[in-house]
Design a protein around this motif. Sequence first.
Motif, short mmCIF file in Angstrom:
data_model
loop_
_atom_site.label_atom_id
_atom_site.label_comp_id
_atom_site.label_asym_id
_atom_site.label_seq_id
_atom_site.Cartn_x
_atom_site.Cartn_y
_atom_site.Cartn_z
N GLY A 219 0.90 0.45 -8.09
CA GLY A 219 0.14 1.52 -7.44
C GLY A 219 -0.26 2.59 -8.43
N THR A 220 0.67 3.01 -9.28
CA THR A 220 0.35 4.00 -10.32
C THR A 220 -0.69 3.45 -11.28
OG1 THR A 220 2.61 4.88 -10.17
CG2 THR A 220 1.35 5.41 -12.15
N LEU A 221 -0.55 2.18 -11.65
CA LEU A 221 -1.52 1.56 -12.55
C LEU A 221 -2.90 1.50 -11.93
CD1 LEU A 221 -2.16 -0.06 -15.14
CD2 LEU A 221 -1.44 -2.13 -13.93
N ALA A 222 -2.97 1.18 -10.64
CA ALA A 222 -4.27 1.09 -9.97
C ALA A 222 -4.95 2.46 -9.90
CB ALA A 222 -4.08 0.51 -8.56
N ILE A 223 -4.18 3.51 -9.57
CA ILE A 223 -4.76 4.85 -9.50
C ILE A 223 -5.26 5.30 -10.86
CG2 ILE A 223 -4.26 7.26 -9.02
CD1 ILE A 223 -4.48 5.53 -6.54
N ARG A 224 -4.45 5.08 -11.90
CA ARG A 224 -4.86 5.46 -13.25
C ARG A 224 -6.11 4.68 -13.69
NH1 ARG A 224 -0.46 4.41 -15.76
NH2 ARG A 224 -1.05 2.45 -16.74
N SER A 225 -6.14 3.40 -13.38
CA SER A 225 -7.29 2.57 -13.76
C SER A 225 -8.54 2.99 -13.00
CB SER A 225 -6.98 1.09 -13.48
OG SER A 225 -5.85 0.67 -14.22
N PHE A 226 -8.36 3.42 -11.75
CA PHE A 226 -9.50 3.91 -10.98
C PHE A 226 -10.07 5.17 -11.61
CE2 PHE A 226 -11.34 6.48 -7.57
CZ PHE A 226 -12.24 5.58 -7.01
N ASP A 227 -9.19 6.08 -12.04
CA ASP A 227 -9.65 7.30 -12.70
C ASP A 227 -10.38 6.98 -14.01
OD1 ASP A 227 -8.56 8.82 -10.68
OD2 ASP A 227 -6.66 9.16 -11.73
N GLN A 228 -9.93 5.93 -14.69
CA GLN A 228 -10.53 5.55 -15.96
C GLN A 228 -11.68 4.56 -15.80
OE1 GLN A 228 -7.10 3.95 -17.99
NE2 GLN A 228 -6.43 5.96 -18.72
N GLN A 229 -11.98 4.20 -14.54
CA GLN A 229 -13.02 3.21 -14.25
C GLN A 229 -12.76 1.89 -14.97
OE1 GLN A 229 -16.87 5.01 -15.08
NE2 GLN A 229 -16.71 6.38 -13.33
N ASP A 230 -11.50 1.50 -15.02
CA ASP A 230 -11.12 0.26 -15.69
C ASP A 230 -11.18 -0.88 -14.67
OD1 ASP A 230 -10.18 -1.64 -17.42
OD2 ASP A 230 -8.53 -0.43 -18.18
N SER B 296 0.84 -1.21 0.00
CA SER B 296 0.00 0.00 0.00
C SER B 296 0.87 1.25 0.00
CB SER B 296 -0.92 0.00 1.23
OG SER B 296 -1.75 -1.15 1.24
N GLY B 297 1.97 1.22 0.79
CA GLY B 297 2.87 2.36 0.82
C GLY B 297 3.56 2.60 -0.50
N ALA B 298 3.69 1.52 -1.29
CA ALA B 298 4.33 1.67 -2.61
C ALA B 298 3.52 2.57 -3.52
CB ALA B 298 4.51 0.30 -3.26
N VAL B 299 2.21 2.72 -3.26
CA VAL B 299 1.39 3.62 -4.07
C VAL B 299 1.93 5.04 -3.96
CG1 VAL B 299 -0.91 4.61 -4.35
CG2 VAL B 299 -0.65 2.17 -3.83
N PHE B 300 2.19 5.51 -2.72
CA PHE B 300 2.73 6.85 -2.52
C PHE B 300 4.15 6.95 -3.08
CE2 PHE B 300 -0.32 6.21 0.97
CZ PHE B 300 -1.15 7.30 0.76
N THR B 301 4.96 5.90 -2.85
CA THR B 301 6.34 5.91 -3.31
C THR B 301 6.40 6.05 -4.82
OG1 THR B 301 6.98 4.51 -1.44
CG2 THR B 301 8.53 4.67 -3.27
N GLU B 302 5.60 5.28 -5.52
CA GLU B 302 5.62 5.32 -6.99
C GLU B 302 5.12 6.66 -7.53
OE1 GLU B 302 4.65 0.53 -7.22
OE2 GLU B 302 3.21 1.99 -7.98
N ARG B 303 4.11 7.22 -6.89
CA ARG B 303 3.60 8.51 -7.36
C ARG B 303 4.60 9.63 -7.13
NH1 ARG B 303 -0.69 8.86 -10.69
NH2 ARG B 303 -1.52 10.70 -9.64
N ILE B 304 5.26 9.62 -5.97
CA ILE B 304 6.20 10.69 -5.65
C ILE B 304 7.45 10.61 -6.50
CG2 ILE B 304 7.74 11.55 -3.83
CD1 ILE B 304 5.54 10.82 -1.81
N PHE B 305 7.96 9.39 -6.71
CA PHE B 305 9.22 9.22 -7.41
C PHE B 305 9.04 8.91 -8.90
CE2 PHE B 305 10.17 8.25 -2.98
CZ PHE B 305 11.25 9.08 -2.75
#
Length: 329
Positions: free
Chosen positions: A282-293, A267-276
């Motif tokens: 984590g980045t894929l999950a956030i993008r897919s959530f925005d796209q309702q994928d 779960s912490g990797a979500v913040f790590t990937e977005r910041i760095f």
Amino acid sequence: MLVYVLRRLLMTLSVMLAAVTFTFVIFYLGPNDPAGISCTRNCTEERIAEIEKSMGLDKPKVQQYTEYVKGIAVGRTITSGGFQKECAAPCLGWSWVQDRPVKDMVFQAAPVTLSVVVGGTVVYTLFGLMFGVVAARNRGNWVDRMIVGITQFVPSVPYYILALLFFLYLMVLHPILPRSQWVPFTEDPAKWFVGLIGVWLIYGLIQATAYVRYVRAAMIDTLSGDFVRTARSKGLSERKVVVSHALRAAMAPFLTLVGLNIAADLSGAVFTERIFGLPGMGTLAIRSFDQQDLQVISGVVLVGALVVSVGNLIVDLLYGVVDPRVKLS
């Protein structure tokens, strides 16, 4: 030993089956229409009906679940845009947003997240053990108080704020550490290491503060144990007593904590990937959530469950290696 390993493997498989079932229930039997959510462009009635048929939503629930599990095990045929496409095992679904197999997207992002989590785990394990032992060996003096004070202050600041500050000051404004980037290990191991070393150090040092006090407490307890006094009475050096006897015994609760926090590390990797700026799960999950994928999100959940299950299996098997009091039988 073999019996224990087989039992743990069966338990891991049962956990994975439960994760598959839970994912199916949440994503496909929920109150919302999976086909309508997955279709975000060209969403005519015919297109939604096509997606429903391809996902098997027009079939009985039991048959849907059977085909879902069968697709993960042996693959399935996907109908998209009037064309039949083979989704090879493990088939995690089909992204209707990008019109490609979910497996390809998740497996492309998974090495990034695993590299971050595994590398960070190595760093916080080493520093957590080192500072925990130092604090225990200097119990009550200024070294102990300083280490404990730092471990109480750092966790009081949200991780994403500390990571952002480290990124800005150590990588951007004052590039003491190399700028983070993702290069596959198979492409160039040296660039892979250089691109992640700063992330590992920042992530590992911050996370290590949560483990130092546990190691300190365990070491204080084991250093007063009878087996340690016996080792000292035999004339063993203090270094051998601390490392070979006390530390090995103190590793068991530490490993338990690491195993319990594997899911939190993901779960912490979500913040790590977005910041760095790392293209992980984590980045894929956030993008897919925005796209309702929906399909991609469920695929990330399944792969995450697999990582957590395998990580806990490895931790369980390490008990008998690090702790001489534990017998795997």
